[in-house]
Write a protein that holds these residues in place. Sequence first.
Motif: not given
Length: 515
Positions: A333-360
């Motif tokens: 609905s509004e242009a806010k947040g940050a879009i994940v271009a890529s999670p780093q392999d083995g990083g905390p986000a990737a381990k938690a299930g964050i994917e490319a294209g997710d908007v935090i």
Amino acid sequence: MPKEKSPSLYRKSLIAVAMTSALAGAVLANGPLSAVVSAYADPVSVDAPAQPGFADVVAKVSPAVVSVRVNSDVRPASDPSDQGQGFFSGPGFDQLPDDHPLKRFFREFGGEGGQWGRPGSKQKRGENRPGRERPVAQGSGFFISEDGYLVTNNHVVSDGDAYTVVLDDGTELDAKLVGTDPRTDLAVLKVNDPKRKFTYVAFGDDNKIRVGDWVVAVGNPFGLGGTVTAGIVSARGRDIGAGPYDDFIQIDAAVNRGNSGGPAFNQQGQVIGINTAIFSPSGGSVGIAFAIPASTAKQVVDQIIKTGSVQRGWIGVQIQPVTKEIAESLGLSEAKGAIVASPQDGGPAAKAGIEAGDVITAVNGETVDDSRDLARKVAAIAPGQKAELTVWRKNKAMTINVEITSMPKNVEQANTEKPAQPGKPESLDSYGLTVVPSDDGKGVVVTDVDPDSDAADKGIRSGDTIVSVNNKPVKGVGDINAAIADAAKSGRSAVLLQLQSNDQSRFVALPIAKG
């Protein structure tokens, strides 16, 4: 023949002459004519209400503000961009006589001609003046504790081996470097003098300041010593490209070389910002200066004093801002947040299930405004704690818990050029793109871009690989066309392309062609 005066007129003339003579006698006897008759009206005087000034604030805070002199055995050859050097450098300076006062001044404080030499070289101790350390910078700072801790900029002290603090009354004291944080351009020094109790100032709440509020800057411009300027807060949240945590306060108080590390005060004498940079085509103040917010500085300074360094939270994602077009393509609905271009392999986000294209869109319930805001929020979380991230994925919000870790000292990022990809070229005429299948079957490689197309305007270049459209994997042009058709049926005006180039991922929202 003229008429004779009548006796009555004659008598009046005699009386007038007598009165004039008597007045003249009185003037001669008693002083100037003004003593007898006022010759002029009163001077102009305006009874206006007294305007509030800054003298009371300045009188209180000035003893806490210091000049910082930095010396080193190895002297940088280039003229520092904002460290108080090169005060009056210019054509003709080296033609001044050797005994000229300005030339003597720069031998002492700024080097010959106000410059350190030629860029790219270093001048060692003893090459010009044997047997003494060379000054490499001058800046400003301020005490934050009674026992001698003081704050300045990292870029002021970064090339130093020895540090001298000059107090408001001219007293010079040696200081030691406690620690630095290049990412926020902050540094902490300590003066050890048990017999002294230093006047110090406190950090204020910069979140309460508004654009238009008064600020007072105190510092050491051009090495002149304690100097006070005043202005207003011109803007907040400025990103000047200095780093991932840019959130500068812009002020129009005069800030010049040597003011770096000096405080900007509110009218209560609290530090609301630390002057760190100026925008100027000439090198001097043009009314655009940038200060590190007090809230940022306080967190960093407290860590440096306690541990000597700064630890920041890290989740290991490459992010970018959510533009209006990206928000539209994802159904936000509004242009806010940050879009994940890529999670780093083995990083905390990737381990938690964050994917490319997710908007935090939020961290621990706090809304994320943009990618810089996400970086600051994550960095403020202590390593070892868990954070609840609100994520927008496939047209719905979801919550993912991520364990925060320490930011690695060196986050390596590959920069390998991709070779030209073989395959049969296919065209996306409506978008001005020519693509070929990638050799690994993941996406299509852009081989040509029409310079007059929307794709070119959005920064798509030859060599980019389109790996997904609206978060759907792409293997060929058919996948792209199908994703575009689905978006058009849903009433969207743009599609979201995920691009990879040199092992870096980014998203681009491309308008859907009409017709």
